[in-house]
Design a protein around this motif. Sequence first.
Motif, PDB file in Angstrom:
ATOM      1  N   SER A  65       8.377  14.102  -7.792  1.00  0.00           N
ATOM      2  CA  SER A  65       7.008  14.763  -8.134  1.00  0.00           C
ATOM      3  C   SER A  65       6.882  16.241  -7.731  1.00  0.00           C
ATOM      4  O   SER A  65       8.090  16.889  -7.208  1.00  0.00           O
ATOM      5  CB  SER A  65       5.682  14.921  -7.060  1.00  0.00           C
ATOM      6  N   ASP A  96       4.084   2.548  -7.784  1.00  0.00           N
ATOM      7  CA  ASP A  96       2.727   3.065  -7.560  1.00  0.00           C
ATOM      8  C   ASP A  96       3.000   3.701  -6.012  1.00  0.00           C
ATOM      9  O   ASP A  96       2.955   2.796  -4.958  1.00  0.00           O
ATOM     10  CB  ASP A  96       1.743   1.367  -7.702  1.00  0.00           C
ATOM     11  N   GLU A  97       2.337   4.472  -6.329  1.00  0.00           N
ATOM     12  CA  GLU A  97       2.130   5.635  -5.160  1.00  0.00           C
ATOM     13  C   GLU A  97       1.220   4.748  -3.843  1.00  0.00           C
ATOM     14  O   GLU A  97       1.248   4.686  -3.402  1.00  0.00           O
ATOM     15  CB  GLU A  97       1.926   6.696  -5.175  1.00  0.00           C
ATOM     16  N   ASN A  98      -0.132   4.654  -4.752  1.00  0.00           N
ATOM     17  CA  ASN A  98      -0.694   3.553  -3.598  1.00  0.00           C
ATOM     18  C   ASN A  98      -0.803   1.987  -3.909  1.00  0.00           C
ATOM     19  O   ASN A  98      -2.160   0.991  -3.201  1.00  0.00           O
ATOM     20  CB  ASN A  98      -1.952   3.960  -4.700  1.00  0.00           C
ATOM     21  N   SER A  99       0.209   1.088  -3.178  1.00  0.00           N
ATOM     22  CA  SER A  99       1.036   0.052  -3.627  1.00  0.00           C
ATOM     23  C   SER A  99       0.371  -0.130  -2.029  1.00  0.00           C
ATOM     24  O   SER A  99       1.017   0.624  -1.066  1.00  0.00           O
ATOM     25  CB  SER A  99       1.837  -0.432  -3.851  1.00  0.00           C
ATOM     26  N   LYS A 100       0.638  -1.125  -1.490  1.00  0.00           N
ATOM     27  CA  LYS A 100       0.418  -1.667  -0.308  1.00  0.00           C
ATOM     28  C   LYS A 100       1.444  -1.855   0.548  1.00  0.00           C
ATOM     29  O   LYS A 100       2.654  -2.332  -0.327  1.00  0.00           O
ATOM     30  CB  LYS A 100       0.006  -3.284   0.182  1.00  0.00           C
ATOM     31  N   GLY A 156       7.619   2.655  -1.278  1.00  0.00           N
ATOM     32  CA  GLY A 156       6.468   1.633   0.214  1.00  0.00           C
ATOM     33  C   GLY A 156       6.762   0.642   0.801  1.00  0.00           C
ATOM     34  O   GLY A 156       6.418  -0.789   0.889  1.00  0.00           O
TER      35      GLY A 156
END
Length: 424
Positions: A65, A96-100, A156
């Motif tokens: 980013s 996915d930066e919002n993954s668990k 993650g």
Amino acid sequence: MSKRVVITGLGVVAPNGVGLTEFTKAIKSGKSGITFHQNLKDKGFSCCIGGIPEVSEEKISEYLSPLQLRGFNSTSILYGVMAGIDAWKDAGFAVDENSKIDYDSGIIFGTGTSGIEKFREAIYKIDDQNVRRLGSTSVVQTMASGISAYLGGILGFGNQVTTNSSACTTGTEALLMGFERIKNGKAKRMLVGSSSDSSLYTWGGFDAMRVMTYKHNESPEKGSRPMSETASGFVPGSGGGALVLESLESALERNATIYAEVLGGNINSGGQRNGGTLTAPNAEAVQKCITDAIADANISADEIDVINGHLTATSKDALEIENWTKALNRKGTDFPYINSLKSMVGHCLSASGAIESVASVLEIKEQFIFPNINCEDIHPEILNLISEAKIPSKIIEKNVHILAKASFGFGDVNACVIFKKYSK
């Protein structure tokens, strides 16, 4: 009960091809990634050629980013992040930066040096009284575990996330460490690999040691000559390679593509005894590493179809071949086929084991043996040991069932892994 371990994803950033498609084409056709670099000549290097992956700014922005790229100057981390993310996606997973948090997946990603250019850039601007002005971005880029830290956050992962460093054996060692973790049931998946930067400050030390060739500045593609009588030293390279290792059970559950199986391997050291030094191998330990790897894989030496050697285009190539013949008890026409990716990409230092393992796995998956280039004049000491036919100069389409990959590094350290074509 130990788990079977398979390979379900590959990623590569190499001097002769960035990404699996380009890299596969390159190694099949014998394409060299070695080029002349004016900045090396300008700095007074004797060896002015090297292998540097071609990566555009646009390509970089697909992986990191704008915030991550602020003050960024570490090709080692860049190549590792690119190869690691590609391998993870190739295995069928999303980024996915919002993954668990994924507690079933971990990382062992090695490097030799990290962020030398970044550190030099930072300290150049300060004196000893202003050390705090190194800047906040220097920390993660110059710590050895910077590469696994970047990948761990992007993906993650919640299992073991760490970095190893064992000179030229780094990538092969990382693979075997990840293999053991899955085999012992401590993880379902491990992203393993290694990377190396293309810094003048890394290559400069080797140039000063006079172990790099200076004879091919006008003909860079001819410079890297493993097993050749006219080999005159290694050509420096850089890049990154990554593999997703996974328990067979997990791979089958999600119907993943399986490239190959890891049967076993071994890591050891020659202790810098019996002829072994900081820069030279202890032949006895090298042979023991190979024979112990074969025993760990529960195969016989006669089953090995192909060897992907370390073979650096130095005076030690003939000794390596001799060690293989003794460890396998196979000579002449009975010797397996052998090749060296370094003929096309140079010696990618700490990245070499990972990039070469990716090439090895591709040979198994697509059933071919890639050629050795610049080997039209095989060293006579090697020809006294094995048949010339076992050192292919052109691609061979062949059933590759079992392949042995080995790396031998500074500090008299060794690693050997045994790959097999997957079957139920």
